[in-house]
Write an enzyme that holds these catalytic residues in place. Sequence first.
Site, PDB file in Angstrom:
ATOM      1  CB  CYS A   1      -0.893  -0.015   1.020  1.00  0.00           C
ATOM      2  SG  CYS A   1      -1.905  -1.694   1.266  1.00  0.00           S
TER       3      CYS A   1
ATOM      4  CG  HIS B   1      -3.184   3.156   2.721  1.00  0.00           C
ATOM      5  ND1 HIS B   1      -3.635   2.863   1.506  1.00  0.00           N
ATOM      6  CD2 HIS B   1      -3.407   2.116   3.412  1.00  0.00           C
ATOM      7  CE1 HIS B   1      -4.197   1.584   1.640  1.00  0.00           C
ATOM      8  NE2 HIS B   1      -3.722   1.136   2.758  1.00  0.00           N
TER       9      HIS B   1
ATOM     10  CG  ASN C   1      -7.097  -1.020   1.490  1.00  0.00           C
ATOM     11  OD1 ASN C   1      -6.402  -0.477   0.776  1.00  0.00           O
ATOM     12  ND2 ASN C   1      -6.612  -1.613   2.785  1.00  0.00           N
TER      13      ASN C   1
HETATM   14  O1  UT7 Z   1      -3.897  -1.775   3.588  1.00  0.00           O
HETATM   15  C1  UT7 Z   1      -3.755  -2.050   4.840  1.00  0.00           C
HETATM   16  C2  UT7 Z   1      -4.270  -3.301   5.478  1.00  0.00           C
HETATM   17  N1  UT7 Z   1      -5.054  -3.603   6.377  1.00  0.00           N
HETATM   18  C3  UT7 Z   1      -5.404  -2.761   7.559  1.00  0.00           C
HETATM   19  O2  UT7 Z   1      -5.157  -1.425   7.345  1.00  0.00           O
HETATM   20  C4  UT7 Z   1      -6.078  -3.212   8.428  1.00  0.00           C
HETATM   21  C5  UT7 Z   1      -6.050  -2.775  10.027  1.00  0.00           C
HETATM   22  N2  UT7 Z   1      -7.175  -3.526  10.864  1.00  0.00           N
HETATM   23  C6  UT7 Z   1      -8.460  -2.917  10.795  1.00  0.00           C
HETATM   24  O3  UT7 Z   1      -8.925  -2.397   9.912  1.00  0.00           O
HETATM   25  C7  UT7 Z   1      -9.225  -3.622  11.881  1.00  0.00           C
HETATM   26  O4  UT7 Z   1      -8.354  -4.362  12.906  1.00  0.00           O
HETATM   27  C8  UT7 Z   1     -10.466  -4.664  11.393  1.00  0.00           C
HETATM   28  C9  UT7 Z   1     -11.474  -3.783  10.633  1.00  0.00           C
HETATM   29  C10 UT7 Z   1      -9.761  -5.621  10.447  1.00  0.00           C
HETATM   30  C11 UT7 Z   1     -10.936  -5.403  12.490  1.00  0.00           C
HETATM   31  O5  UT7 Z   1     -11.640  -4.268  13.329  1.00  0.00           O
HETATM   32  P1  UT7 Z   1     -11.161  -4.296  14.973  1.00  0.00           P
HETATM   33  O6  UT7 Z   1     -12.225  -3.122  15.435  1.00  0.00           O
HETATM   34  O7  UT7 Z   1      -9.772  -4.018  15.015  1.00  0.00           O
HETATM   35  O8  UT7 Z   1     -11.747  -5.674  15.524  1.00  0.00           O
HETATM   36  P2  UT7 Z   1     -10.962  -7.001  16.129  1.00  0.00           P
HETATM   37  O9  UT7 Z   1     -10.144  -7.597  15.107  1.00  0.00           O
HETATM   38  O10 UT7 Z   1     -10.332  -6.331  17.426  1.00  0.00           O
HETATM   39  O11 UT7 Z   1     -12.040  -7.838  16.623  1.00  0.00           O
HETATM   40  C12 UT7 Z   1     -13.309  -7.519  17.443  1.00  0.00           C
HETATM   41  C13 UT7 Z   1     -14.357  -8.282  17.494  1.00  0.00           C
HETATM   42  C14 UT7 Z   1     -13.963  -9.934  17.664  1.00  0.00           C
HETATM   43  O12 UT7 Z   1     -14.875 -10.556  18.166  1.00  0.00           O
HETATM   44  P3  UT7 Z   1     -14.349 -11.193  19.751  1.00  0.00           P
HETATM   45  O13 UT7 Z   1     -13.101 -11.827  19.776  1.00  0.00           O
HETATM   46  O14 UT7 Z   1     -14.300  -9.692  20.566  1.00  0.00           O
HETATM   47  O15 UT7 Z   1     -15.842 -11.736  20.047  1.00  0.00           O
HETATM   48  C15 UT7 Z   1     -14.001 -10.322  15.878  1.00  0.00           C
HETATM   49  O16 UT7 Z   1     -14.099 -11.651  15.893  1.00  0.00           O
HETATM   50  O17 UT7 Z   1     -15.146  -8.303  16.355  1.00  0.00           O
HETATM   51  C16 UT7 Z   1     -15.098  -9.588  15.728  1.00  0.00           C
HETATM   52  N3  UT7 Z   1     -15.205  -9.219  14.182  1.00  0.00           N
HETATM   53  C17 UT7 Z   1     -16.134  -9.093  13.521  1.00  0.00           C
HETATM   54  N4  UT7 Z   1     -17.511  -8.886  13.895  1.00  0.00           N
HETATM   55  C18 UT7 Z   1     -18.320  -8.802  12.806  1.00  0.00           C
HETATM   56  C19 UT7 Z   1     -13.913  -9.303  13.208  1.00  0.00           C
HETATM   57  N5  UT7 Z   1     -14.316  -9.076  12.202  1.00  0.00           N
HETATM   58  C20 UT7 Z   1     -15.808  -8.781  12.230  1.00  0.00           C
HETATM   59  C21 UT7 Z   1     -16.969  -8.848  11.034  1.00  0.00           C
HETATM   60  N6  UT7 Z   1     -18.034  -8.590  11.496  1.00  0.00           N
HETATM   61  N7  UT7 Z   1     -16.384  -8.396   9.787  1.00  0.00           N
END
Ligand code: UT7
Length: 324
Positions: free
Chosen positions: A113, A251, A281
Site C-alpha cells: 500500500c 492511505h 481499500n
Molecule cells: O492496507 C492496509 C491493510 N490493512 C489494514 O489496515 C487493516 C487494519 N485493521 C483493521 O482495519 C481492523 O483491525 C479490522 C477492521 C480488520 C477489525 O476491526 P477491529 O475493531 O480491530 O476488530 P477486532 O479484530 O479487534 O475484533 C473485535 C471483534 C472480535 O470478536 P470478539 O473476539 O471480541 O468476540 C472479532 O471476531 O469483532 C469480531 N469481528 C467481526 N464481527 C463482525 C471481526 N471482524 C468482524 C466482522 N463482523 N466483519
Amino acid sequence: MYKAVIRGVGSYLPETRLTNVEIEQMVATSDEWIQTRTGIAERRIARPDEATSDFAYLAAQAALADAKLHPTDIDLLIVATETPDYLLPPVACQVQARLGCRNIGAFDLHATCAGFLSALQVAEQFVKSGVHEHVLIVGADTLSRFTDYTDRGTCILFADGAGAFVVSRSDDRAARGVIATTIHSDGTYFHNLYIPGGGSRTPYGDGAKAKIVMDGRKIFKLAVNVMSSTVEELLQKTGRQRDEIDWLIPHQANQRIIDAVAESLDFPQEKVVSTIQNIGNNSSATIPIAVDTAIRDGRIQRGDLLMLVAFGGGLVWGGAMVEY
Ligand code: UT7
C-alpha cells in the site's frame, strides 16, 4: 537540480459495487458493524474479465489527458502494484503497449500500500536529476482476487482500482511541486499481513492459500504509529508547520485509522481527505484516487500543500509533501 511537479492526475474505479448487505450473505457480519469499525459502506471490485492492467491503463490515460501530454511524451512508466495480471511480465509493459508509449523503461514496483508513494519518490529522483522529463506513475490493484470471502476480518476491507500522476520537470526551482519524500520498511512484521501462497516459496497448486492473511488489530496499531511519525518526520525535514498543510491524504485502509492519525497529530478532520466509504481499500491506488477525487470535487486547488502518507504489508510506510 530541477523541480518535480505534479502535472497531471487521473484515476479509474471499476463499475461493480460490492455492498455490506452482499457481504452479510457471505460471512457472519452486519452492515452496522462494518460501517462502525471501518467506515466502509461499499467497495468497487473487478468484473471477472477485468484485471489490474485494465485499471492501470484507464487511470494512466486520465492522468495524461489532465497533463495535456501524449503517451509518446512519457520517458519512464512505473506501475506500483502487488496484484499484477501475471507474475511475469510487469503490468507496466502492458500499459506501455496499450497507451502506445515509445520503447521507454517500464517496470512494476511492489511496495504494497506504500507502493504509489515509493513510485513517487523514484519519479522525483529521475526528474529532479534531469534524467527524465515526464514520468508516469500508476498505483493499481485488484485485491478482490486475493481476498478470502470466508474471512470476515479481511473481506470487509479490500477493493480494486487505480490512480496515476504525471510527474514532470520544471526548470524553476521555486515552482510548486514535490517538496520532500520519505520511505521506510521493517520486514520483521511480514507475517502480520501477507499472502502465503502463489509465490516462489509455495507456488500455486502446492496447497498454500493465495489469499490475504492479516492480523488486523496489530496492523491497525502499527499503521497509526508509522503514519503519524512519517508526517512528523516530513514536517521536521522541511521546516514547515502543521497548520500550513491544506490537505492530509492518508492511505484509505480504515476510517478509524484515518481518524486516529488525524487525532494523534491534532490535525483538523475537515482537512483530511477520505474516500473509503464508497470505494474501500484498493492498496496502492488509494492515494492517487483520493487526490484525484478531491481535485475533481474542488477541494484541492493548484498551490495547495498536500501531505500524503501510506503504510502497508511488509511492513512498509512512507510519505510525501507536495505543493500541488
Ligand atoms: O492496507 C492496509 C491493510 N490493512 C489494514 O489496515 C487493516 C487494519 N485493521 C483493521 O482495519 C481492523 O483491525 C479490522 C477492521 C480488520 C477489525 O476491526 P477491529 O475493531 O480491530 O476488530 P477486532 O479484530 O479487534 O475484533 C473485535 C471483534 C472480535 O470478536 P470478539 O473476539 O471480541 O468476540 C472479532 O471476531 O469483532 C469480531 N469481528 C467481526 N464481527 C463482525 C471481526 N471482524 C468482524 C466482522 N463482523 N466483519
